[in-house]
Design an enzyme around this catalytic site. Sequence first.
Site, mmCIF file in Angstrom:
data_model
loop_
_atom_site.group_PDB
_atom_site.id
_atom_site.type_symbol
_atom_site.label_atom_id
_atom_site.label_comp_id
_atom_site.label_asym_id
_atom_site.label_seq_id
_atom_site.Cartn_x
_atom_site.Cartn_y
_atom_site.Cartn_z
ATOM 1 N N HIS A 198 19.505 -39.981 -16.650
ATOM 2 C CA HIS A 198 19.676 -41.258 -16.163
ATOM 3 C C HIS A 198 20.242 -42.161 -17.298
ATOM 4 O O HIS A 198 19.900 -41.976 -18.605
ATOM 5 C CB HIS A 198 18.587 -41.988 -15.424
ATOM 6 C CG HIS A 198 17.209 -42.202 -16.222
ATOM 7 N ND1 HIS A 198 16.688 -41.127 -17.045
ATOM 8 C CD2 HIS A 198 16.477 -43.500 -16.586
ATOM 9 C CE1 HIS A 198 15.821 -41.892 -17.528
ATOM 10 N NE2 HIS A 198 15.639 -43.203 -17.547
ATOM 11 N N GLU A 207 14.407 -39.382 -22.754
ATOM 12 C CA GLU A 207 12.757 -39.459 -22.194
ATOM 13 C C GLU A 207 12.239 -37.921 -21.855
ATOM 14 O O GLU A 207 11.112 -37.853 -22.098
ATOM 15 C CB GLU A 207 12.532 -40.141 -21.070
ATOM 16 C CG GLU A 207 12.754 -41.997 -21.250
ATOM 17 C CD GLU A 207 12.599 -42.443 -19.808
ATOM 18 O OE1 GLU A 207 12.484 -43.758 -19.997
ATOM 19 O OE2 GLU A 207 12.301 -41.866 -18.661
ATOM 20 N N HIS A 261 9.345 -41.416 -14.032
ATOM 21 C CA HIS A 261 8.409 -42.546 -13.714
ATOM 22 C C HIS A 261 9.333 -43.788 -13.365
ATOM 23 O O HIS A 261 8.759 -45.113 -13.947
ATOM 24 C CB HIS A 261 7.275 -42.607 -14.883
ATOM 25 C CG HIS A 261 8.038 -42.755 -16.390
ATOM 26 N ND1 HIS A 261 7.509 -42.494 -17.458
ATOM 27 C CD2 HIS A 261 9.141 -43.486 -16.620
ATOM 28 C CE1 HIS A 261 8.327 -42.754 -18.459
ATOM 29 N NE2 HIS A 261 9.290 -43.548 -17.923
ATOM 30 N N HIS A 266 7.835 -49.456 -22.074
ATOM 31 C CA HIS A 266 9.293 -49.980 -22.098
ATOM 32 C C HIS A 266 9.267 -51.622 -22.469
ATOM 33 O O HIS A 266 9.057 -52.582 -21.631
ATOM 34 C CB HIS A 266 9.730 -49.858 -20.432
ATOM 35 C CG HIS A 266 9.728 -48.598 -20.048
ATOM 36 N ND1 HIS A 266 8.473 -47.946 -19.685
ATOM 37 C CD2 HIS A 266 10.577 -47.653 -19.690
ATOM 38 C CE1 HIS A 266 8.691 -46.533 -19.050
ATOM 39 N NE2 HIS A 266 10.201 -46.397 -19.057
#
Lengths: 151, 284
Positions: B193, B240, B12, B59
Site C-alpha cells: 500500500h 511495514e 492492520h 502511527h
Amino acid sequence: MSLDKPYLDVPGTTIFDADQSRKGYWLNQFCMSLMKAENRARFKAGERAYLDEWAMTEEQKLAVLARDLNRCIAAGGNIYFLAKIGATDGKSFQQMAGSMTGMTEEEYRNMMIAGGRSVEGNRVVGEHGDAQADRQPQGAVGRAANLKAGA
Amino acid sequence: MAKITASVYTSHVPAIGAALDLGKTHEPYWQPVFKGYEYSKQWMKDNTPDVIFLVFNDHATAFSLEMIPTFAIGCAAEYKPADEGWGPRPVPRVIGHPELAAHIAQSVIQSDFDLTIVNKMDVDHGLTVPLSLMCGQPQAWPCPVIPFAVNVVQYPVPSGLRCYNLGRAIAHAVKSFDAPLKVQIWGTGGMSHQLQGPRAGLINREFDNAFLDRLVTEPKALAATPHIDYVREAGSEGIELVMWFVARGAMADAEGGAAPTVKHRFYHVPASNTAVGHLILENN
C-alpha cells in the site's frame, strides 16, 4: 559523504527520511496537537491564528490552509501526522490518499476496488505509468486539462 | 518454561476497525475481508494463548516526532485504546504482562538489541485492529498482550534481517521464562500500500503473494530484501512488512527446529487503500 538515498527516483513518492523530518518538524507537531479535542476546536474557530502559534514556514501554513497534502508532504509533512488534519475535517484515510492523485473520491475508490494502482510503469521516474509527473493530475479532470493543454 | 506456540501475520488497516465498530461487516465491500478471518477467530478460541506478543507500529499516536524509538517494548500493566482524532475505538483496554515483558526486555537487551522500555502508552489501530480481526468484539480480550512497537514511520526503518534476528532473541528470552506460558507472537502491518503522493493506491498482488510464499518456506532469505524493493514494488507504506520478520524469526525453524505448519492463509484487495494479507503458522 552524502547519505545513500536510493528512493529518490520513485515517481509520485516522497520518503519521510531524517531530512524531511527535520524540515517538517513543526508542521508535524502542529498536526499532532490536533489529537486533543480542545485544540481541534480552536483550530476550526480560527485556522490562521492557530497556525501562527507554531514555528512553521509560511509555505507550510499555506499548504495546510489549502488542504493540499502533496504540498504539505513536499514541505516535510508525513501522512500519519497529516491524517490528524483529515480527522479534524471528518475525512477518511481513503479520501486523504485519493486527494493527492487528483482523482475524485469515486474515481479513487473504484480504482482500489478494481485492484489498485498497477506498479507497471510506476517503479522509476521516466517510465510511463499513471503516477508519473507528466500525467498529473489524474482522473477525468486531469485528462480534460491535459487534453486542452495538448490542443 | 514458556514457549512460543504459533505466529500470526495480518494487516492492520484502520478502516477495518471502523467497519467493525460501525457495524458494517456485512456490507458487500467488507464481507470478503471478514470472511477471511472466520477460520482465524475459531482457531483463536481453540488455541487461546496465555500471552500475545504483538509487534505493530505506532502511527504518530503515542510517539510524535519528539521521540522515535526504533524498537519499543511495553512493560505496563495496561494500555488504553488511543484517540487518533476520530475518538478512541470502542474496544476493551489492553491488559499487559509486565513480568514476561520485563523478562524479555532484560534478555533481549543483553542479546545486543537496544530496546526502549515503555511504561505508559496508548495503543492505536496498529495494535487493536489485529486483536479485533482475530478475537471479534468481546467484552475483554482473551489474554494479556505485550505491545512491541517498531518504527516504520521515519526512514530508515530497521532491516528485515535485523527484525528476523530480533525475533530469534525474543524466542530465546521466552524460553527462559520460568512459568509454563503459551505465547503467540504476531507480526502486523502491510501488505502492499501507498498512502501518499500521486502514486497513492499502489497495490502489487504478485509481490504480496510471493512474499507470503517465501515467508513460509525461506524467511531468512526473504528477510534480506532491501528497503528500496518494498518502496518500489509494494508502495512506500508496504515497508511495514519488515515487522512480520520479528514474528517469523521467533519460530522454531529459525533455530534449526521443525518447519511450522500453515494453518491458514488469506489475501484480499482492497481494504480502503491496502492489500490485506494474513497467515497463521503453528510450531511443531
